[in-house]
Design a protein around this motif. Structure first.
Motif, mmCIF file in Angstrom:
data_model
loop_
_atom_site.group_PDB
_atom_site.id
_atom_site.type_symbol
_atom_site.label_atom_id
_atom_site.label_comp_id
_atom_site.label_asym_id
_atom_site.label_seq_id
_atom_site.Cartn_x
_atom_site.Cartn_y
_atom_site.Cartn_z
ATOM 1 N N ASN A 152 39.720 55.863 41.608
ATOM 2 C CA ASN A 152 39.353 54.876 40.592
ATOM 3 C C ASN A 152 40.239 53.634 40.679
ATOM 4 N N TYR A 153 41.513 53.862 40.931
ATOM 5 C CA TYR A 153 42.443 52.734 41.055
ATOM 6 C C TYR A 153 42.179 51.957 42.343
ATOM 7 N N ALA A 154 41.866 52.689 43.413
ATOM 8 C CA ALA A 154 41.579 52.036 44.686
ATOM 9 C C ALA A 154 40.338 51.153 44.589
ATOM 10 N N SER A 155 39.315 51.621 43.872
ATOM 11 C CA SER A 155 38.073 50.852 43.778
ATOM 12 C C SER A 155 38.259 49.555 43.003
ATOM 13 N N ALA A 156 39.260 49.506 42.132
ATOM 14 C CA ALA A 156 39.504 48.299 41.337
ATOM 15 C C ALA A 156 40.440 47.322 42.035
ATOM 16 N N LEU A 157 41.112 47.786 43.080
ATOM 17 C CA LEU A 157 42.166 46.977 43.694
ATOM 18 C C LEU A 157 41.641 45.686 44.317
ATOM 19 N N GLY A 158 40.540 45.772 45.061
ATOM 20 C CA GLY A 158 39.996 44.579 45.703
ATOM 21 C C GLY A 158 39.645 43.474 44.714
ATOM 22 N N PRO A 159 38.858 43.786 43.668
ATOM 23 C CA PRO A 159 38.547 42.752 42.673
ATOM 24 C C PRO A 159 39.792 42.178 41.988
ATOM 25 N N ILE A 160 40.778 43.030 41.713
ATOM 26 C CA ILE A 160 41.994 42.541 41.050
ATOM 27 C C ILE A 160 42.728 41.548 41.948
ATOM 28 N N LEU A 161 42.868 41.878 43.228
ATOM 29 C CA LEU A 161 43.562 40.974 44.154
ATOM 30 C C LEU A 161 42.801 39.663 44.307
ATOM 31 N N SER A 162 41.471 39.740 44.333
ATOM 32 C CA SER A 162 40.663 38.509 44.418
ATOM 33 C C SER A 162 40.858 37.648 43.178
ATOM 34 N N ALA A 163 40.920 38.295 42.012
ATOM 35 C CA ALA A 163 41.124 37.554 40.759
ATOM 36 C C ALA A 163 42.484 36.872 40.741
ATOM 37 N N LYS A 164 43.484 37.522 41.310
ATOM 38 C CA LYS A 164 44.816 36.909 41.378
ATOM 39 C C LYS A 164 44.793 35.676 42.275
ATOM 40 N N ASP A 165 44.099 35.784 43.403
ATOM 41 C CA ASP A 165 44.031 34.659 44.336
ATOM 42 C C ASP A 165 43.151 33.527 43.806
ATOM 43 N N ASP A 166 42.018 33.884 43.212
ATOM 44 C CA ASP A 166 41.023 32.876 42.840
ATOM 45 C C ASP A 166 41.367 32.126 41.553
ATOM 46 N N VAL A 167 41.817 32.858 40.533
ATOM 47 C CA VAL A 167 42.053 32.213 39.227
ATOM 48 C C VAL A 167 43.420 32.537 38.650
ATOM 49 N N GLN A 168 44.308 33.094 39.483
ATOM 50 C CA GLN A 168 45.672 33.438 39.064
ATOM 51 C C GLN A 168 45.685 34.377 37.847
ATOM 52 N N ALA A 169 44.742 35.325 37.852
ATOM 53 C CA ALA A 169 44.690 36.323 36.787
ATOM 54 C C ALA A 169 45.672 37.450 37.091
ATOM 55 N N ASP A 170 46.231 38.035 36.040
ATOM 56 C CA ASP A 170 47.108 39.193 36.208
ATOM 57 C C ASP A 170 46.308 40.486 36.296
ATOM 58 N N GLN A 171 45.156 40.511 35.652
ATOM 59 C CA GLN A 171 44.325 41.706 35.632
ATOM 60 C C GLN A 171 42.867 41.315 35.413
ATOM 61 N N ILE A 172 41.986 42.293 35.645
ATOM 62 C CA ILE A 172 40.563 42.140 35.327
ATOM 63 C C ILE A 172 40.237 43.066 34.170
ATOM 64 N N LEU A 173 39.521 42.529 33.188
ATOM 65 C CA LEU A 173 38.933 43.360 32.139
ATOM 66 C C LEU A 173 37.471 43.561 32.519
ATOM 67 N N PHE A 174 37.144 44.788 32.927
ATOM 68 C CA PHE A 174 35.787 45.072 33.387
ATOM 69 C C PHE A 174 34.842 45.177 32.191
ATOM 70 N N CYS A 175 33.791 44.371 32.239
ATOM 71 C CA CYS A 175 32.821 44.276 31.138
ATOM 72 C C CYS A 175 31.410 44.325 31.699
ATOM 73 N N PRO A 176 31.003 45.437 32.318
ATOM 74 C CA PRO A 176 29.678 45.495 32.931
ATOM 75 C C PRO A 176 28.565 45.208 31.937
ATOM 76 N N ASN A 177 27.737 44.237 32.301
ATOM 77 C CA ASN A 177 26.629 43.821 31.432
ATOM 78 C C ASN A 177 27.100 43.420 30.034
ATOM 79 N N GLY A 178 28.319 42.873 29.961
ATOM 80 C CA GLY A 178 28.846 42.376 28.697
ATOM 81 C C GLY A 178 29.542 43.399 27.839
ATOM 82 N N ASP A 179 29.640 44.651 28.307
ATOM 83 C CA ASP A 179 30.270 45.723 27.544
ATOM 84 C C ASP A 179 31.753 45.792 27.882
ATOM 85 N N VAL A 180 32.627 45.430 26.956
ATOM 86 C CA VAL A 180 34.069 45.388 27.192
ATOM 87 C C VAL A 180 34.617 46.805 27.321
ATOM 88 N N GLN A 181 35.194 47.125 28.493
ATOM 89 C CA GLN A 181 35.676 48.483 28.740
ATOM 90 C C GLN A 181 37.193 48.539 28.891
#
Length: 331
Positions: free
Chosen positions: A179-208
């Motif tokens: 589960n952690y591995a599957s989130a790693l790629g998007p998190i690293l992209s978010a750090k590079d693209d918008v200097q985010a520290d983390q991603i809050l996953f909200c599939p279809n608008g549902d805050v998880q």
């Protein structure tokens, strides 16, 4: 100072499931484990783990925090991954005994001893992609750690992602490495693209949840967080914070929350947001990033309620406040 979680005690507690039964617990060097290259875990990710802490109190006593809940979740993860079932009492004894052995190494607050029970499938079979491992290894690692945010917990920048998920929906409540591995790629992209520290996953608008922590919104006297289901991790720290908030007379709302509602509430001056987890405890969120636009959460700084809840939890863990829920176990 060494990075958080990179220093380990010389020995770990270990037990094996072989021929239909668990072996007696023994201590072995913590820097290696014997494993066949065809082990089930290396090919089909039959692995789960836990994270809990032992704390040193002023009287010198060492106390584990909510061990029973972590072991219960550990059993649940193992069951859902079809790993061999284990006895909770044996694992609790493994944890207590190995922490007791290294009691002198438990740091004083704000440090602690991080405890990492781990369960992996070890059967040497690369033909079992659709079958569980018949053997497994369960061990308990110890890592003395300092404050996760040694320089202070600065408010995080969090990207709201409506298109992805941290993991498969039915796997969210399992504390598994995949589960952690599957989130790693998007998190690293978010750090590079918008200097985010983390991603809050909200599939279809549902805050998880984020890649490694539960999410909590605080609006005045109300604490809002997603109600428990299979799609995200049932955090022990999350539960502790909600219990403390209720004890303080706050309203606790466990329910679905949409991105639209989240952004609407974030614009209010007294709103706070935070991430909860064993390592970071309760960490403030100062900025949401959504559709290439930044939204300041409340004042953008660590809020008074977030700080109060964090301190209240730490005071119980460190022995500075009454443990009225029986969360601490002395080793």
């Amino acid at each position: 100072m060494a990075a958080f979680g990179t220093v380990f005690m010389p020995e770990m507690a270990i037990t094996k499931f072989e021929n239909g039964e668990w072996t007696s617990t023994k201590n072995v060097p913590s820097d290696s484990i014997p494993m066949h290259p065809g082990a089930h875990v290396l090919h089909y990710s039959s692995t789960c783990f836990e994270g809990l802490k032992a704390f040193r109190h002023k009287d010198g006593g060492i106390y584990l925090f909510r061990m029973d809940q972590n072991v219960k979740r550990f059993q649940q993860s193992s069951e859902l991954l079809k790993l061999p079932a284990f006895d909770a009492k044996q694992v609790e004894e493994m944890i207590v005994n190995i922490v007791r052995q290294y009691a002198d190494e438990v740091p004083a607050p704000p440090g602690s001893m991080y405890v990492r029970p781990t369960h992996i499938g070890t059967e040497a079979s690369i033909g079992k992609a659709a079958a569980p491992s018949s053997s497994s290894l369960l061990y308990v690692l110890l890592s003395p750690v300092g404050d996760y945010f040694a320089g202070g917990a600065k408010p995080l920048r969090v990207l709201l992602d409506e298109t992805g998920m941290r993991c498969a929906p039915h796997m969210g409540m399992i504390k598994s490495g995949g589960n952690y591995a599957s989130a790693l790629g998007p998190i690293l992209s978010a750090k590079d693209d918008v200097q985010a520290d983390q991603i809050l996953f909200c599939p279809n608008g549902d805050v998880q949840e984020t890649g490694a922590a539960n999410f909590i919104l605080i609006d005045g006297n109300e604490v809002i967080t997603k109600g428990l289901d299979t799609s995200f991790l049932h955090g022990v720290t999350r539960d502790s914070i909600l219990t403390i908030a209720s004890d303080m007379g706050m309203t606790v709302s466990e329910r679905d929350i949409t991105v639209d509602e989240l952004l609407e509430r974030a614009a209010k001056p007294n709103v706070e947001a935070a991430l909860s987890g064993t390592a970071a405890v309760l960490t403030p969120v100062g900025t949401f990033i959504y559709n290439n636009k930044e939204y300041t959460v409340g004042s953008g700084e660590a809020g008074a309620t977030t700080t109060k809840l964090r301190h209240a939890l730490n005071d119980i863990q460190w022995g500075n406040a009454e443990d009225k829920h029986g969360w601490l176990v002395q080793v």
